[in-house]
Design an enzyme around this catalytic site. Structure first.
Site, PDB file in Angstrom:
ATOM      1  N   SER A 134      -3.487  -6.029  -5.313  1.00  0.00           N
ATOM      2  CA  SER A 134      -4.705  -5.551  -4.668  1.00  0.00           C
ATOM      3  C   SER A 134      -5.898  -6.482  -4.837  1.00  0.00           C
ATOM      4  O   SER A 134      -5.954  -7.308  -5.740  1.00  0.00           O
ATOM      5  CB  SER A 134      -5.029  -4.189  -5.287  1.00  0.00           C
ATOM      6  OG  SER A 134      -6.381  -3.899  -5.190  1.00  0.00           O
ATOM      7  N   ASP A 142     -10.293   5.547   4.326  1.00  0.00           N
ATOM      8  CA  ASP A 142      -8.856   5.767   4.546  1.00  0.00           C
ATOM      9  C   ASP A 142      -8.053   5.930   3.257  1.00  0.00           C
ATOM     10  O   ASP A 142      -6.954   6.444   3.270  1.00  0.00           O
ATOM     11  CB  ASP A 142      -8.261   4.609   5.369  1.00  0.00           C
ATOM     12  CG  ASP A 142      -8.519   3.243   4.732  1.00  0.00           C
ATOM     13  OD1 ASP A 142      -9.186   3.186   3.684  1.00  0.00           O
ATOM     14  OD2 ASP A 142      -8.062   2.232   5.289  1.00  0.00           O
ATOM     15  N   HIS A 143      -8.609   5.498   2.132  1.00  0.00           N
ATOM     16  CA  HIS A 143      -7.851   5.563   0.876  1.00  0.00           C
ATOM     17  C   HIS A 143      -8.043   6.914   0.172  1.00  0.00           C
ATOM     18  O   HIS A 143      -7.101   7.637  -0.068  1.00  0.00           O
ATOM     19  CB  HIS A 143      -8.283   4.444  -0.072  1.00  0.00           C
ATOM     20  CG  HIS A 143      -7.697   3.109   0.275  1.00  0.00           C
ATOM     21  ND1 HIS A 143      -7.935   2.466   1.459  1.00  0.00           N
ATOM     22  CD2 HIS A 143      -6.884   2.278  -0.420  1.00  0.00           C
ATOM     23  CE1 HIS A 143      -7.285   1.308   1.488  1.00  0.00           C
ATOM     24  NE2 HIS A 143      -6.637   1.168   0.353  1.00  0.00           N
ATOM     25  N   ARG A 197       4.237  -2.351  -0.835  1.00  0.00           N
ATOM     26  CA  ARG A 197       4.276  -2.574  -2.287  1.00  0.00           C
ATOM     27  C   ARG A 197       5.118  -1.511  -2.976  1.00  0.00           C
ATOM     28  O   ARG A 197       5.021  -0.341  -2.621  1.00  0.00           O
ATOM     29  CB  ARG A 197       2.851  -2.531  -2.870  1.00  0.00           C
ATOM     30  CG  ARG A 197       2.064  -3.723  -2.433  1.00  0.00           C
ATOM     31  CD  ARG A 197       0.727  -3.844  -3.125  1.00  0.00           C
ATOM     32  NE  ARG A 197       0.186  -5.127  -2.738  1.00  0.00           N
ATOM     33  CZ  ARG A 197      -1.091  -5.360  -2.491  1.00  0.00           C
ATOM     34  NH1 ARG A 197      -1.989  -4.393  -2.631  1.00  0.00           N
ATOM     35  NH2 ARG A 197      -1.497  -6.555  -2.141  1.00  0.00           N
ATOM     36  N   ARG A 255      -8.752  -5.176  -5.493  1.00  0.00           N
ATOM     37  CA  ARG A 255      -9.736  -4.351  -6.207  1.00  0.00           C
ATOM     38  C   ARG A 255     -10.425  -5.131  -7.325  1.00  0.00           C
ATOM     39  O   ARG A 255      -9.788  -5.606  -8.253  1.00  0.00           O
ATOM     40  CB  ARG A 255      -9.089  -3.065  -6.722  1.00  0.00           C
ATOM     41  CG  ARG A 255      -8.057  -3.229  -7.813  1.00  0.00           C
ATOM     42  CD  ARG A 255      -7.358  -1.897  -8.117  1.00  0.00           C
ATOM     43  NE  ARG A 255      -6.454  -1.556  -7.027  1.00  0.00           N
ATOM     44  CZ  ARG A 255      -5.214  -1.126  -7.208  1.00  0.00           C
ATOM     45  NH1 ARG A 255      -4.723  -0.923  -8.414  1.00  0.00           N
ATOM     46  NH2 ARG A 255      -4.441  -0.861  -6.165  1.00  0.00           N
ATOM     47  N   ASP A 280      -9.934  -5.759   1.062  1.00  0.00           N
ATOM     48  CA  ASP A 280      -8.609  -5.178   0.899  1.00  0.00           C
ATOM     49  C   ASP A 280      -7.606  -6.296   1.113  1.00  0.00           C
ATOM     50  O   ASP A 280      -7.748  -7.102   2.043  1.00  0.00           O
ATOM     51  CB  ASP A 280      -8.373  -4.064   1.928  1.00  0.00           C
ATOM     52  CG  ASP A 280      -7.100  -3.314   1.603  1.00  0.00           C
ATOM     53  OD1 ASP A 280      -7.171  -2.251   0.964  1.00  0.00           O
ATOM     54  OD2 ASP A 280      -6.009  -3.823   1.952  1.00  0.00           O
TER      55      ASP A 280
HETATM   56  C1  MIC Z   1      -3.562  -1.643  -2.131  1.00  0.00           C
HETATM   57  O1  MIC Z   1      -2.776  -1.611  -1.207  1.00  0.00           O
HETATM   58  O2  MIC Z   1      -3.254  -1.980  -3.288  1.00  0.00           O
HETATM   59  C2  MIC Z   1      -5.001  -1.255  -1.845  1.00  0.00           C
HETATM   60  C3  MIC Z   1      -5.216   0.054  -2.467  1.00  0.00           C
HETATM   61  O3  MIC Z   1      -5.200  -1.143  -0.464  1.00  0.00           O
HETATM   62  C4  MIC Z   1      -5.880  -2.336  -2.435  1.00  0.00           C
HETATM   63  C5  MIC Z   1      -7.303  -2.019  -2.421  1.00  0.00           C
HETATM   64  C6  MIC Z   1      -7.726  -1.128  -3.533  1.00  0.00           C
HETATM   65  O4  MIC Z   1      -7.227  -1.227  -4.630  1.00  0.00           O
HETATM   66  O5  MIC Z   1      -8.612  -0.327  -3.281  1.00  0.00           O
HETATM   67  C7  MIC Z   1      -5.692  -3.703  -1.805  1.00  0.00           C
HETATM   68  O6  MIC Z   1      -4.650  -3.974  -1.300  1.00  0.00           O
HETATM   69  O7  MIC Z   1      -6.592  -4.542  -1.892  1.00  0.00           O
HETATM   70 FE1  SF4 Z   2      -3.769   1.431   2.457  1.00  0.00          FE
HETATM   71 FE2  SF4 Z   2      -3.361  -0.670   0.850  1.00  0.00          FE
HETATM   72 FE3  SF4 Z   2      -1.368   0.981   1.495  1.00  0.00          FE
HETATM   73 FE4  SF4 Z   2      -2.367  -0.605   3.313  1.00  0.00          FE
HETATM   74  S1  SF4 Z   2      -1.298  -1.235   1.448  1.00  0.00           S
HETATM   75  S2  SF4 Z   2      -1.872   1.550   3.584  1.00  0.00           S
HETATM   76  S3  SF4 Z   2      -4.518  -0.628   2.773  1.00  0.00           S
HETATM   77  S4  SF4 Z   2      -3.167   1.484   0.302  1.00  0.00           S
END
Ligand code: MIC
Ligand code: SF4
Length: 641
Positions: free
Chosen positions: A533, A64-65, A379, A535, A119
């Site tokens: 995140s 999905d990313h 975010r 990550r 995630d």
């Molecule tokens: C995000 O919202 O920051 C992400 C992208 O979903 C991350 C995961 C990632 O960095 O791949 C998260 O929230 O963990």
């Molecule tokens: Fe995707 Fe992270 Fe954004 Fe949720 S917050 S939509 S998991 S990138």
């Protein structure tokens, strides 16, 4: 005293340890989820563990990313994840099916179960009465391999909701209100448990919006009781059999309680660049808007998008605004297409994007220079949209839709028409976007294209370490600072050597080179270092660059765990004023580490200033052993598998 809901679920899943606040416990994990941008690393680690079968009841790998396929990189990653999933008996969700958290809720969420996801917004499942926790990839790989997750038994913060929301005030405003009250560190070390009469008035997806954004409080997770509204939701997903009533005992114990009267909440907005920088919408109206983005795992449910469609119906998006909408799942998109709501959105001038994270993670739709972008996301960290000079404001779908029409930030209470729509009795799903594993898994061959590179593994901890402070940063550094994510970098999530060239690139472009020139070193940070995140790239890239320890005033939970998992020591100043005493490029030394780490107190010698500074290590015996071994993979291979 009785048990709260959190401890009931933890008790049902307890494998090791004593269920007392602050103690390390090991819980059984029923379900896991991964998404592609963290998933490649999870599955490389799972492969490295050399297991045959996974131990969870249900594990799902979502794409999905990184859904844009401009080069071979993302496509390679998808193929790797697809084949690995087939090998281990994991369900694979194809790109286009939707956002992991929305899909997990619709298809697999089960009251009273545990879910671990790579995630940070995995707590979305808490809306359905689950203990759903976001963790680093290695923790999720270990959970799949062993069914286990180690954590500190958290404090439980009870948020008691009274009353009912007023018209045009939504679940997003509730969580923005909580963020304003508690701040982005207000939930650290805690699980937020919602209760009270007000809960009944919130639909299941409203609750999921609230638990989703509990991640922004720094909380381990958030949870709602499971009641008639949960049953109603599960029925609409054709999964009535998964329902179970879950609630706290009448006389449940809570470490902290706050009460909120839902009637006191008004439409709110989080201003740049932090989700807790919250103000009433009415104080900022007339802010000229360039872009409006609706969707993300926070606000892309059927009812969110129906409200948007009804507000847009028969109206036009302002000529100066680009409005984009990404539905949370293919089932939602299908329902909107069938009932005409999609046509209303298109007629109003909205751009319909695929069901994916999209602009939320900077995968397309980066705003123009200096743009004001209103987003229904969770975010608004600096640079996350892909445009460093953009100003991102977080709002509810209602605020987003009305503002898209007016061209400036608008309070939805100006709308006089009533909005009404029916919820489908049942969401008809097409299973074609899920690939379920076949019985015969022996013959599956895992395909690893050239984009996939080996990940760094640390070596045994040494008794003393020295080097320079190669970076000194302020409070609230996010993982988006440490390892930025945008459309250009996301395709390299399975390629740490490449990615590490961009570590801290929005803060200090020289950082990677400086690490190379100085044989790594140390990072000094302020409060809440590593928020955001899950990550683990934010630990693996610094590891690749030779970072040995990170010394801060305080850490965010998942990032701290990721540092330990990578064998990088997270240390905190015993006296936060000492932050001032260490300077950029100072030469420091930490000795007697093996003996001092279990005591939790180490001494850092700043060679330039001649200062001796006391730093603390807060972690379990197991954490210390992980650090000694040079990371969780080394430890898991010998101790858990
Ligand atoms: C995000 O919202 O920051 C992400 C992208 O979903 C991350 C995961 C990632 O960095 O791949 C998260 O929230 O963990
Ligand atoms: Fe995707 Fe992270 Fe954004 Fe949720 S917050 S939509 S998991 S990138």
């Amino acid at each position: 005293m009785g048990l709260n809901l959190t401890y009931k679920v933890l008790k049902d899943h307890l494998l090791e340890g004593k269920l007392e606040t602050g103690q390390e416990i090991c819980i059984k994990i029923d379900q896991t989820l991964t998404q592609d941008s963290t998933g490649t690393m999870v599955y490389l680690q799972l492969e490295a563990m050399g297991i045959k079968d996974i131990k969870t009841e249900r594990s799902v790998a979502y794409i999905d990313h990184n859904t844009l396929q401009q080069g071979f990189e993302n496509a390679d990653d998808h193929e790797f994840i697809k084949t690995v999933a087939a090998k281990y008996g994991i369900v694979y969700s194809k790109p286009g099916n939707g956002i992991c958290h929305q899909l997990q809720l619709e298809n697999f969420g089960k009251p009273g179960s545990t879910l671990l996801g790579s995630d940070s917004h995995t707590p979305t499942g808490g809306g359905l009465g689950m203990i759903a926790i976001g963790a680093g990839g290695l923790d999720v790989a270990v959970a799949m391999a062993t069914g286990k997750y180690f954590m500190k038994a958290p404090k439980v913060l009870n948020v008691k909701l009274n009353g009912k929301l007023k018209p045009w005030v939504s679940a997003k405003d509730v969580i923005l209100y909580v963020l304003k009250e508690l701040s982005v560190k207000g939930g650290v070390g805690k699980i937020v448990e919602y209760s009270g009469e007000g809960v009944k008035s919130l639909s299941l997806t409203d609750r999921a919006t609230i638990t989703n954004m509990g991640a922004e409080l720094g909380a381990t997770t958030s949870i709602f009781p499971s009641d008639e509204r949960s049953l109603e939701y599960l029925k609409s997903q054709g999964r009535e059999a998964d329902y179970k009533e879950m609630k706290a005992d009448e006389d449940a114990y809570y470490d902290e309680v706050i009460e909120i009267n839902l009637e006191d909440i008004e439409p709110l907005v989080a201003q740049p660049h932090s989700p807790d920088n919250v103000r009433p919408v009415k104080e900022l109206i007339n802010l000229k808007v360039d872009q409006v983005a609706i969707g993300s795992c926070t606000n892309s449910s059927y009812s969110d998008l129906m409200k948007v469609a009804r507000i847009l119906k028969g109206k036009s998006v302002h000529p100066d605004v680009s409005l984009c909408i990404s539905p949370g799942s293919s089932a939602i998109l299908k329902a909107l297409a069938e009932n005409g709501a999609l046509a209303d959105m298109i007629a109003a001038g909205a751009r319909i994007l695929e069901c994916a994270c999209g602009p939320c993670i900077g995968m397309g739709q980066a705003p123009k220079t200096d743009a004001i972008s209103l987003r229904t996301f969770n975010r608004n960290f600096y640079g996350r949209s892909g445009t460093e000079s953009a100003q991102v404001y977080l709002v509810s779908p209602e605020v987003a839709a009305i503002s898209a029409i007016h061209g400036y930030l608008e309070d939805p209470r100006v709308i006089t028409d009533e909005i009404d729509f029916e919820m489908p009795e049942i969401f008809e799903k097409s299973e074609n976007l899920f690939v379920y594993p076949k019985e015969d898994r022996e013959s599956v061959e895992v395909v690893m294209g050239p984009n996939i590179k080996p990940f760094p593994i640390n070596s045994q901890l040494e008794d003393s370490m020295s080097g320079k402070i190669v970076l000194k940063v302020e409070d609230n550094i996010t993982t988006d600072h440490i390892m930025p994510s945008n459309a250009k970098l996301l395709p390299y999530r399975s390629n740490i050597p490449y990615l590490s060239n961009y570590s801290f690139s929005t803060v200090d472009t020289e950082f990677p080179q400086r690490c190379m020139d100085n044989d790594g070193g140390f990072i000094v940070g302020g409060d809440n270092y590593g928020q955001g995140s899950s990550r683990e790239h934010a630990a693996l890239a610094p590891l690749y660059l030779g970072i040995k320890a990170v010394i801060t005033k305080s850490f965010a939970r998942i990032h701290k765990a990721n540092l330990i998992n990578s064998g990088i020591i997270p240390l905190e100043f015993a006296n936060t004023d000492d932050y001032e005493k260490i300077g950029f490029m100072d030469e420091i030394e930490i000795s007697n580490i093996l003996e001092d780490l279990p005591k939790g107190k180490l001494t850092l010698k700043d060679k330039a200033g001649g200062n001796s500074i006391e730093v603390l290590f807060e972690g379990s015996e197991r954490d210390i052993e992980i650090l000694r071994r040079g990371g969780y993979l080394n430890y898991a291979k010998t101790n858990l598998i």
